[in-house]
Enzyme design. Structure first.
Site, PDB file in Angstrom:
ATOM      1  CG  ASP A  30      -2.169   0.824   1.035  1.00 46.03           C
ATOM      2  OD1 ASP A  30      -3.252   0.231   0.853  1.00 46.03           O
ATOM      3  OD2 ASP A  30      -2.071   2.075   1.056  1.00 46.03           O
ATOM      4  CE  LYS A  35      -5.628   2.069   4.721  1.00 46.26           C
ATOM      5  NZ  LYS A  35      -6.618   1.836   3.689  1.00 46.26           N
ATOM      6  CB  THR A 124     -15.543  -2.770  -9.075  1.00 50.70           C
ATOM      7  OG1 THR A 124     -15.707  -3.648  -7.963  1.00 50.70           O
ATOM      8  CG2 THR A 124     -16.777  -2.827  -9.957  1.00 50.70           C
ATOM      9  CG  HIS A 217     -26.955  -7.354  -4.704  1.00 50.89           C
ATOM     10  ND1 HIS A 217     -25.641  -7.631  -4.440  1.00 50.89           N
ATOM     11  CD2 HIS A 217     -27.482  -8.517  -5.173  1.00 50.89           C
ATOM     12  CE1 HIS A 217     -25.382  -8.897  -4.739  1.00 50.89           C
ATOM     13  NE2 HIS A 217     -26.484  -9.441  -5.175  1.00 50.89           N
ATOM     14  CG  ASN A 225     -36.758   0.921   0.334  1.00 50.41           C
ATOM     15  OD1 ASN A 225     -37.164   0.280   1.311  1.00 50.41           O
ATOM     16  ND2 ASN A 225     -35.495   1.265   0.194  1.00 50.41           N
ATOM     17  CE1 TYR A 257     -42.094 -14.595 -16.083  1.00 54.71           C
ATOM     18  CE2 TYR A 257     -42.053 -14.320 -13.700  1.00 54.71           C
ATOM     19  CZ  TYR A 257     -42.713 -14.682 -14.848  1.00 54.71           C
ATOM     20  OH  TYR A 257     -44.003 -15.132 -14.772  1.00 54.71           O
ATOM     21  CB  CYS A 268     -51.685 -10.342 -16.189  1.00 54.15           C
ATOM     22  SG  CYS A 268     -53.176 -11.338 -16.189  1.00 54.15           S
ATOM     23  CE  LYS A 324     -47.601 -18.010 -20.929  1.00 51.96           C
ATOM     24  NZ  LYS A 324     -47.420 -18.153 -19.494  1.00 51.96           N
TER      25      LYS A 324
END
Ligand SMILES: NC(=O)c1ccc[n+]([C@@H]2O[C@H](COP(=O)([O-])OP(=O)(O)OC[C@H]3O[C@@H](n4cnc5c(N)ncnc54)[C@H](O)[C@@H]3O)[C@@H](O)[C@H]2O)c1
Length: 426
Positions: A30, A35, A124, A217, A225, A257, A268, A324
Protein backbone atom coordinates in the site's frame (compact mmCIF):
# COMPACT_ATOMS: atom_id res chain seq x y z
CA UNK A 1 1.86 -19.66 -4.53
CA UNK A 2 3.71 -16.41 -3.86
CA UNK A 3 1.18 -13.60 -4.08
CA UNK A 4 1.36 -9.81 -3.79
CA UNK A 5 -1.81 -7.87 -2.95
CA UNK A 6 -1.82 -4.15 -3.82
CA UNK A 7 -4.19 -1.85 -1.91
CA UNK A 8 -4.84 -2.83 1.68
CA UNK A 9 -8.38 -1.51 2.05
CA UNK A 10 -11.37 -3.77 2.71
CA UNK A 11 -10.85 -5.93 -0.34
CA UNK A 12 -7.05 -6.17 -0.25
CA UNK A 13 -6.76 -6.86 3.47
CA UNK A 14 -9.39 -9.59 3.44
CA UNK A 15 -8.05 -11.08 0.20
CA UNK A 16 -4.46 -11.07 1.52
CA UNK A 17 -5.30 -12.53 4.92
CA UNK A 18 -7.61 -15.22 3.51
CA UNK A 19 -5.14 -16.25 0.78
CA UNK A 20 -2.46 -16.52 3.46
CA UNK A 21 -4.80 -18.66 5.60
CA UNK A 22 -5.16 -20.98 2.60
CA UNK A 23 -1.40 -21.58 2.68
CA UNK A 24 -0.09 -19.04 0.18
CA UNK A 25 2.79 -16.61 0.89
CA UNK A 26 1.39 -13.08 0.80
CA UNK A 27 3.06 -9.67 0.52
CA UNK A 28 0.68 -6.76 1.16
CA UNK A 29 1.44 -3.46 -0.60
CA UNK A 30 0.00 0.00 0.00
CA UNK A 31 1.01 3.64 -0.41
CA UNK A 32 0.07 4.24 3.19
CA UNK A 33 3.02 3.45 5.46
CA UNK A 34 0.69 3.41 8.48
CA UNK A 35 -1.38 0.60 6.95
CA UNK A 36 1.76 -1.33 6.08
CA UNK A 37 3.10 -0.99 9.62
CA UNK A 38 -0.09 -2.59 10.93
CA UNK A 39 -0.37 -5.27 8.23
CA UNK A 40 3.28 -6.33 8.52
CA UNK A 41 2.80 -6.83 12.28
CA UNK A 42 -0.25 -9.02 11.80
CA UNK A 43 -2.77 -6.30 12.60
CA UNK A 44 -5.66 -5.40 10.33
CA UNK A 45 -5.74 -1.86 8.89
CA UNK A 46 -9.55 -2.12 8.62
CA UNK A 47 -12.43 -2.76 11.01
CA UNK A 48 -14.16 -5.99 10.03
CA UNK A 49 -15.48 -9.00 11.98
CA UNK A 50 -12.99 -11.91 12.31
CA UNK A 51 -10.17 -10.06 10.54
CA UNK A 52 -8.08 -9.27 13.65
CA UNK A 53 -7.95 -12.90 14.77
CA UNK A 54 -7.29 -14.09 11.22
CA UNK A 55 -4.46 -11.56 10.71
CA UNK A 56 -2.84 -12.56 14.01
CA UNK A 57 -3.07 -16.28 13.11
CA UNK A 58 -1.61 -15.95 9.62
CA UNK A 59 1.11 -13.57 10.80
CA UNK A 60 2.33 -16.25 13.22
CA UNK A 61 2.68 -18.62 10.24
CA UNK A 62 5.44 -16.34 8.86
CA UNK A 63 3.79 -16.27 5.43
CA UNK A 64 2.48 -12.68 5.70
CA UNK A 65 4.54 -9.57 5.04
CA UNK A 66 3.95 -5.94 4.07
CA UNK A 67 5.84 -3.29 2.07
CA UNK A 68 5.36 0.04 0.31
CA UNK A 69 7.74 -1.16 -2.43
CA UNK A 70 5.44 -2.51 -5.17
CA UNK A 71 8.31 -3.27 -7.58
CA UNK A 72 10.05 -5.46 -4.97
CA UNK A 73 6.76 -7.22 -4.19
CA UNK A 74 6.21 -8.01 -7.89
CA UNK A 75 9.79 -9.22 -8.24
CA UNK A 76 9.44 -11.80 -5.49
CA UNK A 77 5.93 -13.09 -6.25
CA UNK A 78 4.20 -14.97 -9.10
CA UNK A 79 0.82 -13.28 -8.98
CA UNK A 80 -0.30 -9.73 -8.09
CA UNK A 81 -3.88 -9.01 -7.04
CA UNK A 82 -4.82 -5.38 -7.75
CA UNK A 83 -7.25 -4.25 -5.02
CA UNK A 84 -6.88 -0.46 -5.08
CA UNK A 85 -9.97 1.72 -5.02
CA UNK A 86 -11.91 2.68 -8.15
CA UNK A 87 -13.85 5.89 -7.66
CA UNK A 88 -16.66 7.89 -9.25
CA UNK A 89 -15.97 11.29 -10.81
CA UNK A 90 -18.45 14.13 -10.24
CA UNK A 91 -20.00 13.48 -13.68
CA UNK A 92 -20.60 9.81 -12.76
CA UNK A 93 -17.76 8.42 -14.89
CA UNK A 94 -15.30 5.97 -13.37
CA UNK A 95 -11.94 7.12 -11.97
CA UNK A 96 -9.44 4.28 -12.33
CA UNK A 97 -6.35 6.44 -11.85
CA UNK A 98 -5.20 4.34 -8.87
CA UNK A 99 -5.46 1.17 -10.99
CA UNK A 100 -3.58 2.87 -13.85
CA UNK A 101 -0.84 3.98 -11.50
CA UNK A 102 -0.25 0.53 -10.00
CA UNK A 103 -0.54 -1.19 -13.40
CA UNK A 104 2.21 1.09 -14.74
CA UNK A 105 4.48 0.18 -11.79
CA UNK A 106 3.64 -3.52 -12.04
CA UNK A 107 4.38 -3.49 -15.79
CA UNK A 108 7.77 -1.84 -15.24
CA UNK A 109 8.60 -4.40 -12.55
CA UNK A 110 7.56 -7.29 -14.82
CA UNK A 111 9.86 -5.89 -17.53
CA UNK A 112 12.78 -6.46 -15.14
CA UNK A 113 11.70 -10.04 -14.29
CA UNK A 114 12.77 -13.18 -16.11
CA UNK A 115 9.77 -15.26 -15.02
CA UNK A 116 6.11 -15.14 -16.04
CA UNK A 117 3.96 -12.92 -13.82
CA UNK A 118 0.16 -12.94 -13.51
CA UNK A 119 -1.77 -9.73 -12.88
CA UNK A 120 -5.26 -10.14 -11.42
CA UNK A 121 -7.68 -7.20 -11.38
CA UNK A 122 -9.86 -7.47 -8.29
CA UNK A 123 -10.90 -3.80 -8.23
CA UNK A 124 -14.28 -3.20 -9.85
CA UNK A 125 -13.80 -1.96 -13.43
CA UNK A 126 -16.28 -1.39 -16.27
CA UNK A 127 -16.87 -4.04 -18.97
CA UNK A 128 -13.96 -4.14 -21.42
CA UNK A 129 -11.46 -2.31 -19.18
CA UNK A 130 -9.22 -5.30 -18.40
CA UNK A 131 -8.74 -6.50 -21.99
CA UNK A 132 -8.73 -2.91 -23.30
CA UNK A 133 -7.08 -0.17 -21.32
CA UNK A 134 -5.31 -2.29 -18.67
CA UNK A 135 -3.87 -4.80 -21.13
CA UNK A 136 -2.54 -1.97 -23.34
CA UNK A 137 -0.89 -0.27 -20.34
CA UNK A 138 0.77 -3.55 -19.33
CA UNK A 139 1.92 -4.33 -22.86
CA UNK A 140 3.46 -0.88 -23.18
CA UNK A 141 5.15 -0.98 -19.77
CA UNK A 142 6.49 -4.55 -20.17
CA UNK A 143 7.27 -4.18 -23.88
CA UNK A 144 5.70 -7.62 -24.25
CA UNK A 145 2.40 -9.25 -25.01
CA UNK A 146 -0.12 -10.93 -22.81
CA UNK A 147 0.56 -14.65 -22.52
CA UNK A 148 4.32 -14.19 -23.02
CA UNK A 149 5.89 -12.18 -20.20
CA UNK A 150 2.74 -11.66 -18.24
CA UNK A 151 -0.79 -12.94 -17.84
CA UNK A 152 -3.96 -11.02 -17.06
CA UNK A 153 -7.27 -11.86 -15.44
CA UNK A 154 -10.25 -10.21 -13.81
CA UNK A 155 -11.39 -11.86 -10.60
CA UNK A 156 -14.16 -9.72 -9.12
CA UNK A 157 -14.73 -9.47 -5.41
CA UNK A 158 -18.24 -10.32 -4.20
CA UNK A 159 -17.76 -10.18 -0.44
CA UNK A 160 -19.77 -7.77 1.71
CA UNK A 161 -18.30 -5.48 4.33
CA UNK A 162 -19.40 -6.79 7.72
CA UNK A 163 -19.14 -10.44 6.66
CA UNK A 164 -16.19 -10.23 4.27
CA UNK A 165 -14.04 -12.97 5.86
CA UNK A 166 -16.93 -15.46 6.04
CA UNK A 167 -17.94 -14.54 2.46
CA UNK A 168 -14.38 -15.06 1.19
CA UNK A 169 -14.10 -18.47 2.85
CA UNK A 170 -17.44 -19.70 1.48
CA UNK A 171 -18.44 -17.65 -1.56
CA UNK A 172 -21.55 -18.53 -3.56
CA UNK A 173 -19.21 -18.76 -6.56
CA UNK A 174 -15.78 -17.68 -7.77
CA UNK A 175 -15.55 -15.89 -11.12
CA UNK A 176 -12.29 -15.96 -13.05
CA UNK A 177 -12.27 -13.89 -16.22
CA UNK A 178 -9.05 -14.86 -17.98
CA UNK A 179 -7.15 -13.67 -21.00
CA UNK A 180 -4.38 -16.30 -20.88
CA UNK A 181 -4.92 -19.86 -19.69
CA UNK A 182 -1.81 -19.88 -17.46
CA UNK A 183 -3.21 -17.12 -15.27
CA UNK A 184 -6.63 -18.82 -15.25
CA UNK A 185 -4.97 -22.08 -14.15
CA UNK A 186 -3.02 -20.26 -11.43
CA UNK A 187 -6.20 -18.70 -10.06
CA UNK A 188 -8.02 -22.05 -10.17
CA UNK A 189 -5.14 -23.56 -8.22
CA UNK A 190 -5.05 -20.66 -5.71
CA UNK A 191 -8.75 -21.14 -4.99
CA UNK A 192 -8.68 -24.94 -5.11
CA UNK A 193 -9.22 -25.21 -1.35
CA UNK A 194 -12.55 -23.39 -1.57
CA UNK A 195 -15.36 -25.78 -2.41
CA UNK A 196 -17.53 -23.30 -4.30
CA UNK A 197 -18.25 -23.46 -8.03
CA UNK A 198 -15.65 -21.66 -10.12
CA UNK A 199 -16.68 -20.03 -13.38
CA UNK A 200 -13.81 -19.57 -15.83
CA UNK A 201 -14.89 -17.11 -18.47
CA UNK A 202 -13.81 -13.99 -20.38
CA UNK A 203 -12.70 -10.82 -18.58
CA UNK A 204 -15.70 -8.98 -20.07
CA UNK A 205 -18.15 -11.50 -18.60
CA UNK A 206 -16.43 -11.32 -15.20
CA UNK A 207 -16.54 -7.51 -15.21
CA UNK A 208 -20.19 -7.50 -16.27
CA UNK A 209 -21.25 -10.10 -13.69
CA UNK A 210 -19.89 -7.83 -10.96
CA UNK A 211 -22.00 -4.91 -12.19
CA UNK A 212 -25.03 -7.19 -12.75
CA UNK A 213 -24.73 -8.34 -9.12
CA UNK A 214 -24.48 -4.87 -7.65
CA UNK A 215 -27.20 -3.43 -9.89
CA UNK A 216 -29.48 -6.33 -8.97
CA UNK A 217 -28.91 -5.86 -5.26
CA UNK A 218 -29.56 -2.13 -5.58
CA UNK A 219 -32.69 -2.80 -7.65
CA UNK A 220 -34.02 -5.24 -5.04
CA UNK A 221 -33.67 -2.62 -2.30
CA UNK A 222 -35.35 0.05 -4.41
CA UNK A 223 -38.16 -2.31 -5.43
CA UNK A 224 -38.86 -3.30 -1.82
CA UNK A 225 -38.92 0.36 -0.81
CA UNK A 226 -41.39 1.24 -3.59
CA UNK A 227 -43.66 -1.61 -2.43
CA UNK A 228 -43.36 0.03 0.99
CA UNK A 229 -44.60 3.34 -0.46
CA UNK A 230 -47.65 1.55 -1.87
CA UNK A 231 -48.24 -0.47 1.30
CA UNK A 232 -48.09 2.57 3.58
CA UNK A 233 -50.63 4.38 1.41
CA UNK A 234 -52.87 1.31 1.56
CA UNK A 235 -52.45 1.27 5.35
CA UNK A 236 -50.77 -2.14 5.48
CA UNK A 237 -47.46 -3.55 6.70
CA UNK A 238 -44.98 -3.78 3.83
CA UNK A 239 -42.95 -6.43 5.67
CA UNK A 240 -46.04 -8.64 5.72
CA UNK A 241 -46.44 -8.09 1.97
CA UNK A 242 -42.80 -8.84 1.23
CA UNK A 243 -42.73 -11.90 3.51
CA UNK A 244 -45.49 -13.45 1.41
CA UNK A 245 -43.86 -12.17 -1.81
CA UNK A 246 -40.56 -13.81 -0.83
CA UNK A 247 -42.28 -17.11 0.02
CA UNK A 248 -42.70 -17.72 -3.73
CA UNK A 249 -39.49 -19.43 -4.79
CA UNK A 250 -40.89 -20.47 -8.16
CA UNK A 251 -41.42 -17.11 -9.81
CA UNK A 252 -40.34 -14.40 -7.33
CA UNK A 253 -37.13 -15.43 -5.56
CA UNK A 254 -35.75 -17.66 -8.29
CA UNK A 255 -34.06 -17.53 -11.67
CA UNK A 256 -37.45 -17.17 -13.40
CA UNK A 257 -37.69 -14.21 -15.82
CA UNK A 258 -33.95 -13.55 -15.53
CA UNK A 259 -32.83 -14.64 -19.00
CA UNK A 260 -32.54 -11.76 -21.45
CA UNK A 261 -34.87 -12.05 -24.43
CA UNK A 262 -37.80 -10.14 -25.85
CA UNK A 263 -40.22 -7.77 -24.10
CA UNK A 264 -42.79 -8.97 -21.58
CA UNK A 265 -46.45 -8.98 -22.54
CA UNK A 266 -49.74 -10.79 -22.11
CA UNK A 267 -53.11 -9.93 -20.67
CA UNK A 268 -51.80 -9.16 -17.15
CA UNK A 269 -48.26 -7.77 -16.80
CA UNK A 270 -48.57 -4.70 -19.08
CA UNK A 271 -52.07 -3.87 -17.79
CA UNK A 272 -51.31 -4.35 -14.12
CA UNK A 273 -48.04 -2.41 -14.16
CA UNK A 274 -49.77 0.46 -15.99
CA UNK A 275 -52.82 0.49 -13.72
CA UNK A 276 -50.70 0.36 -10.56
CA UNK A 277 -48.38 3.16 -11.62
CA UNK A 278 -51.34 5.28 -12.80
CA UNK A 279 -52.91 4.81 -9.36
CA UNK A 280 -49.60 5.80 -7.71
CA UNK A 281 -49.39 8.95 -9.86
CA UNK A 282 -53.00 9.89 -9.12
CA UNK A 283 -52.31 9.61 -5.41
CA UNK A 284 -49.02 11.50 -5.50
CA UNK A 285 -46.92 8.41 -4.71
CA UNK A 286 -43.33 8.49 -6.00
CA UNK A 287 -42.36 5.08 -7.43
CA UNK A 288 -39.84 5.94 -10.18
CA UNK A 289 -38.60 2.39 -10.78
CA UNK A 290 -42.09 0.90 -11.14
CA UNK A 291 -43.13 3.92 -13.22
CA UNK A 292 -40.38 3.26 -15.78
CA UNK A 293 -40.92 -0.49 -16.23
CA UNK A 294 -43.23 -0.04 -19.24
CA UNK A 295 -40.88 2.48 -20.83
CA UNK A 296 -37.97 0.05 -20.55
CA UNK A 297 -40.14 -2.68 -22.10
CA UNK A 298 -41.08 -0.36 -24.98
CA UNK A 299 -37.36 0.16 -25.68
CA UNK A 300 -36.96 -3.59 -26.26
CA UNK A 301 -39.69 -3.52 -28.90
CA UNK A 302 -38.23 -0.35 -30.44
CA UNK A 303 -34.73 -1.90 -30.66
CA UNK A 304 -36.10 -4.98 -32.43
CA UNK A 305 -38.11 -2.77 -34.78
CA UNK A 306 -35.04 -0.64 -35.64
CA UNK A 307 -32.96 -3.72 -36.34
CA UNK A 308 -35.57 -5.22 -38.67
CA UNK A 309 -36.36 -1.94 -40.44
CA UNK A 310 -32.64 -1.12 -40.63
CA UNK A 311 -32.02 -4.32 -42.62
CA UNK A 312 -33.96 -2.86 -45.54
CA UNK A 313 -35.62 -6.25 -46.14
CA UNK A 314 -39.32 -6.20 -46.94
CA UNK A 315 -40.74 -9.76 -46.70
CA UNK A 316 -40.71 -10.74 -43.04
CA UNK A 317 -41.88 -14.04 -41.56
CA UNK A 318 -42.62 -14.11 -37.84
CA UNK A 319 -42.50 -17.41 -35.93
CA UNK A 320 -44.80 -16.92 -32.94
CA UNK A 321 -47.34 -14.16 -32.58
CA UNK A 322 -48.82 -14.65 -29.09
CA UNK A 323 -47.00 -13.15 -26.10
CA UNK A 324 -45.53 -16.59 -25.34
CA UNK A 325 -45.46 -20.01 -26.97
CA UNK A 326 -48.32 -22.40 -26.27
CA UNK A 327 -51.06 -19.77 -25.82
CA UNK A 328 -53.47 -18.28 -28.33
CA UNK A 329 -53.85 -14.96 -26.52
CA UNK A 330 -52.71 -11.89 -28.44
CA UNK A 331 -53.68 -9.35 -25.80
CA UNK A 332 -50.62 -7.33 -24.85
CA UNK A 333 -48.41 -9.39 -27.17
CA UNK A 334 -45.15 -7.49 -27.75
CA UNK A 335 -44.53 -9.36 -30.99
CA UNK A 336 -47.96 -8.30 -32.23
CA UNK A 337 -47.01 -4.71 -31.37
CA UNK A 338 -43.76 -5.18 -33.29
CA UNK A 339 -45.61 -6.58 -36.31
CA UNK A 340 -47.97 -3.60 -36.29
CA UNK A 341 -44.98 -1.22 -36.36
CA UNK A 342 -43.47 -3.11 -39.28
CA UNK A 343 -46.76 -3.04 -41.22
CA UNK A 344 -47.06 0.69 -40.57
CA UNK A 345 -43.59 1.18 -42.06
CA UNK A 346 -44.68 -0.59 -45.23
CA UNK A 347 -43.11 -4.00 -44.62
CA UNK A 348 -44.92 -7.18 -45.68
CA UNK A 349 -45.39 -9.52 -42.73
CA UNK A 350 -46.69 -13.08 -42.50
CA UNK A 351 -46.89 -14.96 -39.24
CA UNK A 352 -46.89 -18.61 -38.24
CA UNK A 353 -48.41 -19.45 -34.86
CA UNK A 354 -50.36 -22.73 -34.65
CA UNK A 355 -51.81 -21.85 -31.23
CA UNK A 356 -53.21 -18.52 -32.41
CA UNK A 357 -54.62 -20.23 -35.55
CA UNK A 358 -56.31 -22.88 -33.39
CA UNK A 359 -57.60 -20.19 -31.01
CA UNK A 360 -59.29 -18.36 -33.89
CA UNK A 361 -60.91 -21.64 -34.92
CA UNK A 362 -62.35 -22.18 -31.45
CA UNK A 363 -63.80 -18.81 -30.55
CA UNK A 364 -67.01 -17.46 -31.96
CA UNK A 365 -66.00 -13.96 -30.93
CA UNK A 366 -62.26 -13.65 -31.47
CA UNK A 367 -61.68 -11.48 -28.42
CA UNK A 368 -58.25 -12.98 -27.62
CA UNK A 369 -57.04 -12.76 -31.20
CA UNK A 370 -58.76 -10.64 -33.85
CA UNK A 371 -60.00 -8.05 -31.37
CA UNK A 372 -56.43 -7.58 -30.19
CA UNK A 373 -54.95 -7.38 -33.67
CA UNK A 374 -56.44 -5.55 -36.63
CA UNK A 375 -56.18 -7.51 -39.88
CA UNK A 376 -54.87 -10.68 -38.24
CA UNK A 377 -56.64 -12.98 -40.71
CA UNK A 378 -54.62 -11.63 -43.63
CA UNK A 379 -51.21 -12.39 -42.18
CA UNK A 380 -51.60 -15.73 -40.35
CA UNK A 381 -50.38 -18.67 -42.47
CA UNK A 382 -50.23 -22.45 -41.90
CA UNK A 383 -47.89 -23.54 -44.69
CA UNK A 384 -44.31 -23.33 -43.36
CA UNK A 385 -42.64 -24.25 -46.66
CA UNK A 386 -44.51 -21.54 -48.55
CA UNK A 387 -43.77 -19.03 -45.79
CA UNK A 388 -40.01 -19.71 -45.83
CA UNK A 389 -39.94 -19.71 -49.62
CA UNK A 390 -41.56 -16.24 -49.56
CA UNK A 391 -39.58 -14.70 -46.67
CA UNK A 392 -36.34 -12.70 -46.81
CA UNK A 393 -36.14 -12.34 -43.05
CA UNK A 394 -37.31 -14.67 -40.26
CA UNK A 395 -38.09 -13.23 -36.83
CA UNK A 396 -38.07 -15.89 -34.10
CA UNK A 397 -40.19 -15.33 -31.02
CA UNK A 398 -39.81 -18.85 -29.63
CA UNK A 399 -37.89 -22.11 -30.09
CA UNK A 400 -40.76 -24.19 -28.67
CA UNK A 401 -41.68 -27.52 -30.28
CA UNK A 402 -44.36 -26.12 -32.59
CA UNK A 403 -41.67 -24.10 -34.36
CA UNK A 404 -39.02 -26.82 -34.59
CA UNK A 405 -39.94 -27.82 -38.15
CA UNK A 406 -39.80 -24.20 -39.26
CA UNK A 407 -36.48 -23.62 -37.48
CA UNK A 408 -34.96 -26.73 -39.06
CA UNK A 409 -35.89 -25.43 -42.53
CA UNK A 410 -34.20 -22.03 -42.27
CA UNK A 411 -31.95 -21.39 -45.26
CA UNK A 412 -28.59 -19.56 -45.35
CA UNK A 413 -30.25 -16.85 -47.46
CA UNK A 414 -32.65 -15.99 -44.61
CA UNK A 415 -31.70 -13.05 -42.43
CA UNK A 416 -32.59 -14.12 -38.89
CA UNK A 417 -33.57 -11.96 -35.93
CA UNK A 418 -33.86 -14.16 -32.86
CA UNK A 419 -35.85 -12.35 -30.19
CA UNK A 420 -35.19 -15.11 -27.66
CA UNK A 421 -31.59 -13.90 -27.41
CA UNK A 422 -30.13 -17.28 -28.38
CA UNK A 423 -28.51 -16.25 -31.66
CA UNK A 424 -27.37 -12.64 -31.89
CA UNK A 425 -29.00 -9.87 -29.93
CA UNK A 426 -31.58 -7.27 -30.71
N1 LIG B 1 -15.47 -2.45 -0.09
C1 LIG B 1 -16.15 -3.44 -0.56
O1 LIG B 1 -17.01 -4.05 0.12
C2 LIG B 1 -15.93 -3.93 -1.98
C3 LIG B 1 -16.51 -5.14 -2.37
C4 LIG B 1 -16.29 -5.59 -3.66
C5 LIG B 1 -15.49 -4.85 -4.54
N2 LIG B 1 -14.95 -3.68 -4.12
C6 LIG B 1 -14.09 -2.96 -5.08
O2 LIG B 1 -12.74 -3.27 -4.75
C7 LIG B 1 -11.90 -2.14 -4.93
C8 LIG B 1 -11.25 -1.75 -3.61
O3 LIG B 1 -12.24 -1.40 -2.70
P1 LIG B 1 -11.91 -1.10 -1.16
O4 LIG B 1 -13.21 -0.81 -0.51
O5 LIG B 1 -11.05 -2.17 -0.64
O6 LIG B 1 -11.05 0.25 -1.32
P2 LIG B 1 -10.34 1.09 -0.15
O7 LIG B 1 -10.47 2.51 -0.54
O8 LIG B 1 -10.83 0.64 1.18
O9 LIG B 1 -8.82 0.67 -0.26
C9 LIG B 1 -7.99 0.99 -1.35
C10 LIG B 1 -6.56 0.93 -0.85
O10 LIG B 1 -5.73 1.11 -1.99
C11 LIG B 1 -4.61 1.91 -1.56
N3 LIG B 1 -4.00 2.52 -2.73
C12 LIG B 1 -4.50 3.50 -3.52
N4 LIG B 1 -3.62 3.81 -4.49
C13 LIG B 1 -2.56 3.00 -4.33
C14 LIG B 1 -1.33 2.83 -5.01
N5 LIG B 1 -1.02 3.57 -6.08
N6 LIG B 1 -0.46 1.91 -4.56
C15 LIG B 1 -0.76 1.16 -3.48
N7 LIG B 1 -1.90 1.28 -2.79
C16 LIG B 1 -2.79 2.19 -3.20
C17 LIG B 1 -5.21 2.90 -0.58
O11 LIG B 1 -4.23 3.46 0.27
C18 LIG B 1 -6.20 2.00 0.17
O12 LIG B 1 -5.59 1.41 1.29
C19 LIG B 1 -12.82 -1.05 -5.50
O13 LIG B 1 -12.77 -1.12 -6.90
C20 LIG B 1 -14.19 -1.45 -5.01
O14 LIG B 1 -15.20 -0.95 -5.85
C21 LIG B 1 -15.14 -3.21 -2.86
Amino acid sequence: MKISVVGLGFVGTVTGACLCEMGHEVVGVDLDQGKIDLFARGRAPILEPQINQLMADVWRSGRLRGTVDLAAAVAETDVTFVCVGTLRNTDGSQDISAVESVIQQIGEAIARKSTFHSVVIRSTVLPGTTRGHIMKLLERATDGSVGERFGLANNPEFTREGSAVADFRAPSRIVVGEIDMQTGDRLASIYSMIKSPIFRTSTEVAETVKYADNSWHALKVVFANEIDVISRFAGIDSHGVMDIFCADNDLNISSAYLKPGFAFGGPCLPKDVNVLTHWCRSNGLEVPVLAHISESNEHVIARASSEILGSGLTRIAVLGLAYKAGVCDLRGSPIAALVQRLLKEGRQVRAFDPDVSRGRGLATRHDYTDDAFDGLGTLLVDDIDALLEWAEMVVIMSHAGQYSTALSKLLPRHAVVDLTGRRGRV
